[in-house]
Structures are given as structure tokens and as C-alpha cells.
Design an enzyme around this catalytic site. Structure first.
Site: not given
Ligand code: ACM
Ligand code: ZN
Length: 759
Positions: A331-332, A425, A423, A168, A472-474, A268, A197
């Protein structure tokens, strides 16, 4: 023969160790198994005068780390020596192993010098980390006193990890090394490196050069909170060359840290698909994503060419990373494309797979088999449980603890990273003013985390290898923000993972944390000061006459209060009655710094009045009870201030407010939220009912007109003809299960409410 150098050593030892030097207190994080401060004396490390003596093994990594640290932060350099000379030495040696989880060491400081003996060279390295924390922070540059003590120590868990998402946002090799140093300083031993990702592919692959020529770059990034207020249109990206990766793997290994690479599949995958469109079900075109979330285009699970590609990728990854574990994501992964892809559907028929979850399981098992054939093991996020676990997979439990519990009960190894504790983040301050993904995980919450779920028996508990902090770095685009997000929470997590359960004590940790803050200063890191914040709460006033604002600080400092627009300042003596719309400010002073909190109160006919709820909110988001909805405080910061929000999972917010007397009203406003990536949907509609007696209610109006006011926050106004009433029932209807194509599709949606206004 005594050489000049030896004379100098003897001389230094005599001079400095024979004086009485008052030792600093011992404050080690993570707390060792046993610490005895034997006297108030200190041994003195002298620049160039105290040699490090290595006995019986190669302690080069420990010596280098200690010397780098001393040089960097104290301008001290020590020599190494192979013979024991006098007693002014730091002696490193091997002891008989005395623990089951490897890492045990004993550290003694007395008139004979400093001795660290470990059950192997890695354990001695942990002793070095403890020695570093025995140094004064900050220190003098000439002589470093080390308190006399006896420490016995070993870790509780074998997996003690930190994760970093470099997709991210991209972080430089130098910063990755810095991150690894912090991991080492916390006696942690795994660095989970998220390398691929939707928003960027960050690892050079010789066989597939487009992965970095195309996949490492995006043509813009959304501005602000998802879905964003626009796009910055800045070409953004970067990747790590194989040479750089080797350098980082070695750097970590020199600190006894294993780098676990994560190559995401089957979801992803946008960056890979953009580079090689044959990998997707629709064949593209695809682009490297510029926004956050979950995307329908994933690796095609039908085509053999997908597996061929991933095996080639894994071949290069395995050659670069000696780690036993290779993280393959899992995941996801939306099943949208697979449902309509003829090749995926054919695969399901030929493999007799009953649905797309089984296809995902087939995918993961096929990859696992390949990774196992190379002598390595896979880790996957807990979604890999769906449709059946791959036989040897280790599960990383992130959607709460349940995935970890289920996996352990199936005799699979588990690494715990549940979102509510691990988490990093999420915000750690209730008054966070920078952009974060939301959530609220203060340092004490992290500290309270117990990696072994209570529902596991002793045999099952053995499958819990440990835990990990995820970053996580959004919303983390630079190193300073990383530091701000991980400190001090990483220090708390290190104690959760290293220290014995019976040695964990929040009050004692707080005392040691004050010294740890000085170490962060010494390291020049931009740690979060949320720990110092004033805590605030809003309480019902007496007889529904307003609301009370309570403020507290941890340090027993005198607090002061002011109202905006007024010059008067008063000492705080107890909860302050608020009866009108006002901005209030509370503050205290500590070490020449002022810590303050501001709060806006918004008054209307409902504020401070009696309120009841037909449905309880979720126990994860209980706010301050129903009163939260009429306390005059609007939540304006996503789901950071959990005391200011009620969260309803799958159910309605159904409130009845007693205005106390008959009154004319013509508007009800419900303050709510929309954050689809966190499964939070605005109400389907808000319906208002009125009643004079509190028994018989008449519906007056409903509205579904949700309007965003600020970021994720928004309102639904319901306007109606002037109506005389005493009781008002406000029904905010949950939208139901999440529709397909959205994050969490098929699951119950969240409805959040933070205030009901009646005017
Ligand atoms: C995850 O946070 N999607 C593993
Ligand atoms: Zn397909």
C-alpha cells in the site's frame, strides 16, 4: 473399585445437579447457528469436582484454555480424566464433519453433563468458547451454573481476523498474548501482525542486525494530531526477538490462531532504509520516521540488492511463521523516487514496463514468485491491483470495497477490511474526547457490515474469504487505548464473520451486548462506553426562528436538560428551542451512572436561516443536509461527528443563505478542515456574493487566508465593507486534484465545511 476421588465426583454430581437451579439467559456472541435453551435448569460446574473427559483426540488446547479461563476469572480448577464417570462431566469428543467451512460443533448441556463434539479438535475449541459464554458473568467462585441447552454452530467465513500495528507504537509480548486471547474468545482465527513500517522495524533478523539496532528506534514522536504541535524528543522503540516471535506463534497456535506477519514493501520502508541505506534509490541518509503519513523514500525497485535483501528477510520470516499467508504490504507507495532513479528507470526499460505502477507490479510479482517458491502465498493491500495483480496473490481490500470486488472478479481471493467499517482506529463516539485519527465507526456500523459485496455473483462471492478489523496505532500508544478502540467493535465484527447472515439481528445483538459488557468487566478491559451515549441532533426551528436540540437515549430513561450559567434543570419533553449562543447539557441516569452530553451553540445572522446548496455533498458525508452549515454547531473534532459536516469530493461548497430580511453585514466565516493525510484540503479560497432579490448576485470579496483553530479544524474569514443584503452566496472553492508529494496525489481532494457564519 470406586476411589475416594470418584466418590467425591459422584457425590458432587448428586448434590448439585439434583437441585433446581435457575439458569441465566443465554447470550452468546457471535450468535450460533442454532441455540435452544431446553429448560430453565442449569448444570453446575463444581470446583475440582467436574472433570473434563477427552474422548478420541487430543483436546489439550481446549482443556488448557478452559482451565486457564476458569482459574483466572472464577478461581476454579478442573481435572482431566480419560474415562467417563457418572454424569457430572464436561465431555469433549469428535463428531462427523457436518459443515463446509471448518469449525462446526455441537454443545449439549443437560442432566448428563456438558458435551461438546466437534468435527475436529479446532471445532471443539470453538465449542469451548461458547461454553465460556454460558457461564455467569461475573460468576461465583464455587459453583458455576450452565444453562441446559442444545447448540449447533459453525462459521460463515474461513478468515476471521484482527490486525495490530506494532510499528507506530510498540506493544509487549504479554499484551500481544492478551490480544490473541481476545481473538480466540471471539472465535476468530487470524492475527495480522504489522511488523515493519516507517516508524519502526519490529522483528529481529539474524542476517541484518541493524534492522533492530537502528530500525527499531526513533528519536521522537510528534505530539498530537498530524502534523503535530511539536515533537516529544523521546527515544522510542522496541522489537520482538526471534525467540519471542516463536513464543507468540505457539501461543496463537495453541488457540487455533494463525499469525500472519506483514513485512511492508515497497513503501512504508523508512525504518529498513535507515538501517541499510543501500536499499533506497538515493542511498540516504534516512531516518526512522517521527511523524505519520506516507514517505517518498521507499525500497529501490531497480537494484537486485533490494530483492536479495527482501528474500533474505522473507527466508527468516517464513522460518518463524508457519502461516500459509505472508503479508507483503504493497500500500501507499509513492513513485516519486522511482521516477528519477536511474536504476529504477533502467529496470523499467529492460523489463519493458510502461510506467511506475507497472514497476510496482513487477516488484510485487517478483516477491510473490519467491514466496510461492517457498510454498507460501502472499497477501497484499489493494494497491497491488494497480499495474496488474501477481498471479496467486490474495487481496486485502482497505480503500473501500472496490479492490475486493475487482480482485474477486479476477478470481483472486480477498480479505475485506474496508475503511468505513473495519478501521477500528476511527472514533466510535461522536463525542470522542481522546485523540484518534478521525472518522466515525460506531459499533452498529461495524455490525451492519456485509463482507460479500452486493455486486458479486455467487461464483465470485466464493473468493471472499472473510474480513478483518484493522488497528493502526498512530494515536494508540498503550494497551488501554487498544482495548478502548477494539471493544465492543470487535465483538460486532466477530458476529459479522462467524454468524449466518440470516441470524444477524442488531436488536438481538444489543441485548447480548449488554452481557458482553459484563464480560469485558470480568476481563478488566477498558472498553468504550460510546454505546451508552446520548444521541443528539440539531433540527431547523419553525419559521427560521432558531434551532432545535434533540437528545435521545436507547434505554427509555427520563432525560434532563440544563443551560450553563443557570441553575434550572428541567425534564426533557421534546426538542429544545435554542435562540442564542449557549452551552446546553443533557443527561440521564442508568445503573447509578450519569451519561451526559454537552453542546455549544453559536449564534450569528445566518443561524437557523434558509440555506440551499448548488452542489450536493458526497453521499458519504451528507451531514444533516445543507442546514448543517447554519445549525449553530461548530465541528471541533476532526471528522468524528459526521452529522456536523458536509464533505465535497472534488467539488465546491456553494451555499446561498436567505437572511429573511435586508441586513447590514461585513464578515463571512467558513468553518472547514485541513487533514492532508486524509486527503482533506482547505478551500482554495472563499468568495462572498450578495443579492437583494436572490437572483442577481454581486461578488464582494474573496479570501484564501486559512487559519487552523483547533487540530484539523480551521476557518477562512472574509471581511468586507458594510453591505446591506438579504441573500448571501458563499462559494468555498475546492482546491482540485491533490498535488504530487502529498497523500493521495493525483486524486480528487476533499473539502469539508461545517458552518457558515455571517456577521
Ligand atoms: C492501510 O491502511 N494503509 C493499509
Ligand atoms: Zn531506485
Amino acid at each position: 473399585m470406586i476411589t475416594a476421588v470418584m466418590k467425591k465426583i459422584f457425590f458432587a454430581g448428586l448434590i448439585f445437579t439434583s437441585f433446581f437451579v435457575r439458569a441465566q439467559e443465554i447470550n452468546i456472541i457471535p450468535q450460533p447457528v442454532s441455540v435452544k435453551q431446553t429448560k430453565s435448569n442449569a448444570f453446575i460446574i463444581v470446583n475440582a469436582g467436574t472433570p473434563i473427559v477427552a474422548e478420541g483426540d487430543d483436546f489439550g488446547k481446549s482443556i488448557n484454555f478452559l482451565n486457564d479461563y476458569l482459574d483466572r476469572f472464577y478461581s476454579i480448577k478442573l481435572r482431566t480424566s480419560s474415562t467417563t464417570l457418572g454424569n457430572n462431566v464436561i465431555r469433549l469428543s469428535l463428531s462427523n464433519p457436518f459443515t463446509t467451512v471448518q469449525g462446526g460443533y455441537k454443545l449439549t448441556v443437560d442432566a448428563n453433563g456438558i458435551s461438546i463434539s466437534g468435527d475436529n479438535a479446532n471445532s471443539v475449541f470453538y465449542g469451548i468458547q461458547t461454553l465460556i459464554q454460558l457461564l455467569p458473568a461475573p460468576g461465583s467462585s464455587i459453583r458455576l451454573p450452565v444453562p441446559y441447552c442444545e447448540i449447533t454452530d459453525y462459521p460463515r467465513f474461513s478468515y476471521r481476523g484482527m490486525h495490530l500495528d506494532c510499528c507506530r507504537h510498540f506493544f509487549s509480548v504479554d499484551f500481544i498474548k492478551q490480544y490473541i486471547d481476545w481473538i480466540a474468545l471471539h472465535k476468530m482465527n487470524y492475527f495480522h501482525w504489522h511488523l515493519t513500517d516507517d516508524q519502526g522495524w519490529r522483528i529481529e533478523l539474524k542476517k541484518y542486525p541493524k534492522l533492530t539496532q537502528v530500525g527499531a528506534w526513533r528519536n521522537g514522536t510528534i505530539i498530537g494530531s498530524f502534523p503535530g504541535t511539536g515533537n516529544d524528543s523521546i527515544h522510542y522503540g522496541g522489537f520482538y526477538s526471534q525467540e519471542q516471535i516463536k513464543e507468540i506463534v505457539k501461543y496463537a497456535a495453541d488457540r487455533y490462531i494463525t499469525v500472519v506477519p506483514e513485512i511492508e514493501m515497497p513503501g512504508h520502508a523508512s525504518a529498513a532504509l535507515a538501517s541499510y541505506p543501500f536499499l533506497g534509490c538515493t542511498k540516504g541518509p534516512y531516518e526512522v520516521q517521527q511523524t505519520w503519513g506516507v514517505f517518498d523514500d521507499v525500497f529501490c525497485a531497480g537494484n537486485d540488492s533490494t530483492y536479495k535483501f527482501l528474500q533474505d528477510v522473507l527466508d527468516e520470516v517464513i522460518a518463524l511463521f508457519p502461516s500459509k499467508y505472508i503479508h507483503i504490504g504493497g500500500d501507499e507507495c509513492p513513485k516519486t523516487r522511482w521516477k528519477t532513479c536511474p536504476v529504477c528507470q533502467r529496470r523499467m526499460r529492460t523489463e519493458k514496463l510502461k510506467d511506475e505502477h507497472a514497476l510496482q507490479s513487477y516488484f510485487i510479482q517478483r516477491i510473490e514468485k519467491y514466496v510461492n517458491s517457498k510454498g507460501r502465498s502472499v497477501i497484499g493491500w489493494d494497491e497491488i491491483l494497480e499495474g496488474g495483480l501477481a498471479p496467486n496473490a490474495t487481496v486485502m481490500s482497505w480503500r473501500g470495497e472496490q479492490g475486493g470486488i475487482d480482485a474477486a472478479k479476477q478470481n483472486h481471493y480477498v480479505i475485506m477490511t474496508p475503511g468505513d467499517w473495519c478501521y477500528f482506529d476511527h472514533s466510535q463516539s461522536e463525542q470522542e474526547d481522546s485523540l484518534t485519527i478521525g472518522g466515525y465507526i460506531p459499533v452498529d456500523k461495524v455490525y451492519s457490515y456485509e463482507p460479500v459485496p452486493a455486486s458479486l455473483n455467487a461464483d465470485q462471492a466464493k473468493y471472499i474469504l472473510g474480513a478483518q478489523g484493522n488497528l493502526w496505532t498512530e494515536y494508540i500508544s498503550n494497551p488501554g487505548k487498544v482495548e478502548y478502540m477494539i471493544f465492543p467493535r470487535m465483538s460486532a465484527l466477530s458476529e459479522v464473520l462467524w454468524s449466518q447472515k440470516q441470524n444477524r439481528d442488531w436488536g438481538d445483538f444489543e441485548k447480548r451486548l449488554m452481557v458482553q459488557f459484563k464480560r469485558y468487566d470480568l476481563w478488566n478491559t477498558k472498553y468504550s462506553k460510546a454505546y451508552f451515549e446520548l444521541k443528539t441532533s440539531v433540527l431547523p426551528g419553525k419559521d427560521y426562528n432558531g434551532v432545535l436540540w434533540k437528545i435521545e437515549n436507547k434505554f427509555n430513561k427520563k432525560m434532563f436538560m440544563t443551560f450553563a450559567g443557570s441553575d434550572s434543570v428541567w425534564g426533557y419533553t421534546g426538542p429544545q428551542l435554542i435562540q442564542k449562543t449557549v452551552r446546553a447539557r443533557g443527561y440521564f441516569n442508568l445503573d447509578n451512572r450519569t451519561f451526559e452530553v454537552r453542546q455549544d451553540f453559536n449564534f450569528n445572522k445566518a443561524t437557523g436561516k434558509k440555506i440551499t446548496l448548488a452542489n450536493e455533498p458526497s453521499k458519504n458525508f451528507p451531514g444533516d443536509g445543507p442546514f448543517t452549515l447554519v445549525n449553530g454547531v461548530w465541528n471541533e473534532r476532526g471528522i468524528t461527528r459526521t452529522s456536523q459536516l458536509l464533505g465535497f469530493l472534488g467539488s465546491d461548497c456553494d451555499a446561498t443563505i436567505d437572511l429573511g430580511t435586508m441586513q447590514y453585514i461585513s464578515n463571512v466565516t467558513v468553518h472547514t478542515m485541513k487533514d492532508l493525510s486524509s486527503w482533506i484540503w482547505p478551500p482554495k479560497y472563499v468568495e462572498v456574493f450578495v443579492s437583494g432579490d436572490g437572483k442577481n448576485f454581486t461578488s464582494v470579496k474573496s479570501s484564501d487566508d486559512f487559519k487552523i483553530t483547533n487540530g484539523k479544524n480551521g476557518v477562512i474569514h472574509v471581511n468586507f465593507l458594510l453591505t446591506n443584503t438579504r441573500y448571501v452566496r458563499v462559494l468555498a472553492k475546492n482546491t482540485g486534484n491533490i498535488p504530487s508529494g502529498y497523500p493521495g496525489a493525483g486524486y480528487e481532494s476533499w473539502l469539508f465545511a461545517d458552518e457558515i457564519e455571517i456577521n
